[in-house]
Design an enzyme around this catalytic site. Structure first.
Site, PDB file in Angstrom:
ATOM      1  N   ALA A 111      54.795  58.617  30.249  1.00 37.39           N
ATOM      2  CA  ALA A 111      55.815  59.041  31.223  1.00 37.39           C
ATOM      3  C   ALA A 111      55.202  59.815  32.395  1.00 37.39           C
ATOM      4  CB  ALA A 111      56.876  59.885  30.527  1.00 37.39           C
TER       5      ALA A 111
ATOM      6  N   ARG B 219      52.574  59.249  34.054  1.00 36.67           N
ATOM      7  CA  ARG B 219      52.100  58.344  35.128  1.00 36.67           C
ATOM      8  C   ARG B 219      53.261  57.910  36.028  1.00 36.67           C
ATOM      9  NH1 ARG B 219      48.613  53.277  33.714  1.00 36.67           N
ATOM     10  NH2 ARG B 219      47.855  53.459  35.831  1.00 36.67           N
TER      11      ARG B 219
ATOM     12  N   ASP C  72      51.355  42.403  48.364  1.00 39.30           N
ATOM     13  CA  ASP C  72      51.845  42.276  46.979  1.00 39.30           C
ATOM     14  C   ASP C  72      53.279  42.791  46.841  1.00 39.30           C
ATOM     15  OD1 ASP C  72      49.577  41.125  45.780  1.00 39.30           O
ATOM     16  OD2 ASP C  72      48.619  43.080  45.563  1.00 39.30           O
TER      17      ASP C  72
ATOM     18  N   ASN D  38      57.837  54.303  31.857  1.00 39.38           N
ATOM     19  CA  ASN D  38      56.469  53.951  31.478  1.00 39.38           C
ATOM     20  C   ASN D  38      56.157  54.535  30.113  1.00 39.38           C
ATOM     21  OD1 ASN D  38      54.030  52.601  32.291  1.00 39.38           O
ATOM     22  ND2 ASN D  38      53.050  54.611  32.416  1.00 39.38           N
ATOM     23  N   ARG D  39      55.293  53.803  29.378  1.00 39.53           N
ATOM     24  CA  ARG D  39      54.869  54.297  28.058  1.00 39.53           C
ATOM     25  C   ARG D  39      54.315  55.722  28.209  1.00 39.53           C
ATOM     26  NH1 ARG D  39      49.993  51.024  25.421  1.00 39.53           N
ATOM     27  NH2 ARG D  39      49.121  51.624  27.427  1.00 39.53           N
TER      28      ARG D  39
ATOM     29  N   GLY E 101      51.450  51.177  36.737  1.00 38.07           N
ATOM     30  CA  GLY E 101      50.080  50.855  37.139  1.00 38.07           C
ATOM     31  C   GLY E 101      50.025  50.413  38.597  1.00 38.07           C
TER      32      GLY E 101
ATOM     33  N   GLN F  46      53.387  36.625  47.934  1.00 35.84           N
ATOM     34  CA  GLN F  46      52.312  37.444  48.505  1.00 35.84           C
ATOM     35  C   GLN F  46      51.373  36.555  49.314  1.00 35.84           C
ATOM     36  OE1 GLN F  46      48.831  37.433  47.718  1.00 35.84           O
ATOM     37  NE2 GLN F  46      49.103  35.796  46.212  1.00 35.84           N
TER      38      GLN F  46
ATOM     39  N   LYS G  29      40.263  45.585  45.463  1.00 36.76           N
ATOM     40  CA  LYS G  29      41.414  45.937  46.306  1.00 36.76           C
ATOM     41  C   LYS G  29      41.372  47.360  46.873  1.00 36.76           C
ATOM     42  CE  LYS G  29      44.946  42.846  44.450  1.00 36.76           C
ATOM     43  NZ  LYS G  29      46.317  42.752  43.956  1.00 36.76           N
TER      44      LYS G  29
ATOM     45  N   SER H 230      41.283  31.391  40.237  1.00 37.43           N
ATOM     46  CA  SER H 230      42.278  31.700  41.271  1.00 37.43           C
ATOM     47  C   SER H 230      43.015  30.448  41.730  1.00 37.43           C
ATOM     48  CB  SER H 230      41.591  32.350  42.475  1.00 37.43           C
ATOM     49  OG  SER H 230      42.522  32.491  43.522  1.00 37.43           O
TER      50      SER H 230
END
Ligand code: ATR
Length: 277
Positions: free
Chosen positions: A154, A156, A102, A151-152, A129, A249, A66, A15
């Site tokens: 669709a 989603r 974010d 999106n690959r 995502g 962020q 998260k 990090s």
């Protein structure tokens, strides 16, 4: 007494947050330290209890915590609740309050390179995502009128659009449609992992023809310039890589904790130097 901030995740060794925040804290003369804590999944609840006990002032949350961390907080801010993920926790007089910087941080970074307000812009998001969700919901919460998602998978993209409770006009489109219609957008944002090292020859969107003055932004920062950004730059677009999202962020979290807006140029330089850029 010296204040304590930190970040929890697993893994956490690489990090860049401790370096960036400790530099910002000392630069502003704030008597505090920011530490990286590796917390295993099964220790998350204990870790948050321990943070309460030592009265930590605030902490960041990264993968894989998260979503799960929200269970152990006293309050979750509305946007973070909508996104369904918290990356920043503030200790307000003993109450642990969760936020998501974010998406809003990303939008501030985008605003820093856009001459005009984002609300009127036509935006295309690539990917559906977790990162896309934070950015899409934050764009909608800030009053952006139009943002499509390609999106690959669709379905989603459509799920993301259906889940958004803020008012925004959006269509789910295929990657092929995105490629064919790319010239219609003012801002194109890649949130997929396509083009990330070591797969640097890949791109989520071959650049054919962009709108004049278009901004192309990639949340990837390894490499600094993905194939997407190189092609966009060569086509005359304004380009931005993922370092800015990471820095903003963090800057926003820093502001929530300390009430002070840090020197983002300095934060960015610290990160770039560490990454060897
Ligand atoms: P994050 O939380 O970082 O956004 P994620 O939830 O795993 O990560 O999402 C990764 C995104 O990259 C998704 O939109 C994924 O597309 P799918 O929903 O179809 O899986 C996209 N992605 C990953 N690899 C891809 C590839 N090779 N081609 C196209 N899209 C890809």
């Amino acid at each position: 007494m010296k204040k304590l901030y930190g970040v929890i995740g697993n893994p956490i060794g690489h990090s860049l947050s401790p370096l960036m925040h400790n530099d910002a804290l000392s630069h502003l003369g704030i008597d505090a330290h920011y530490h990286a804590f590796r917390i295993k999944e099964e220790q998350l609840e204990n870790a948050v209890k321990g943070f309460r006990a030592i009265e930590i002032s605030g902490f960041n949350v990264t993968t894989p915590h998260k979503v799960d961390v929200m269970r152990y907080l006293d309050e979750v801010d509305e946007l973070a609740g909508q996104i369904g993920a918290v990356n920043t926790v503030v200790n307000r007089n003993g109450a642990l309050v969760g936020y998501n910087t974010d998406g809003i941080g990303y939008i501030r970074s985008l605003q820093s390179i856009s001459k005009e307000p984002l609300q009127e812009k036509r935006i295309l998001l690539l990917g559906a995502g977790g990162a896309s969700r934070a950015i899409f919901f934050s764009l909608a919460a800030l009053g952006v009128r139009e943002a499509d998602i390609a999106n690959r998978t669709a379905s989603r993209a459509q799920e993301l659009i259906d889940a958004c409770r803020y008012e925004i006009a959006s269509k789910a489109i295929t990657m092929e449609q995105a490629e064919a219609q790319q010239h219609e957008y003012d801002i194109i944002i890649n949130t997929t992992t396509v083009g990330m090292s070591p797969h640097v020859a890949d791109t989520p969107l071959p650049i054919r023809s962009l709108k004049r003055g278009a901004i192309v932004s990639d949340i990837i920062y390894n490499p600094f310039e993905t194939r997407l950004l190189r092609e966009a730059r060569e086509a005359g677009a304004i380009v931005q890589n993922g370092v800015d999202m990471f820095v903003y962020q963090g800057a926003l979290a820093f502001e929530y904790w300390t009430g002070q807006w840090p020197d983002v140029g300095r934060m960015k330089q610290t990160v770039i130097t560490k990454l060897g850029g």
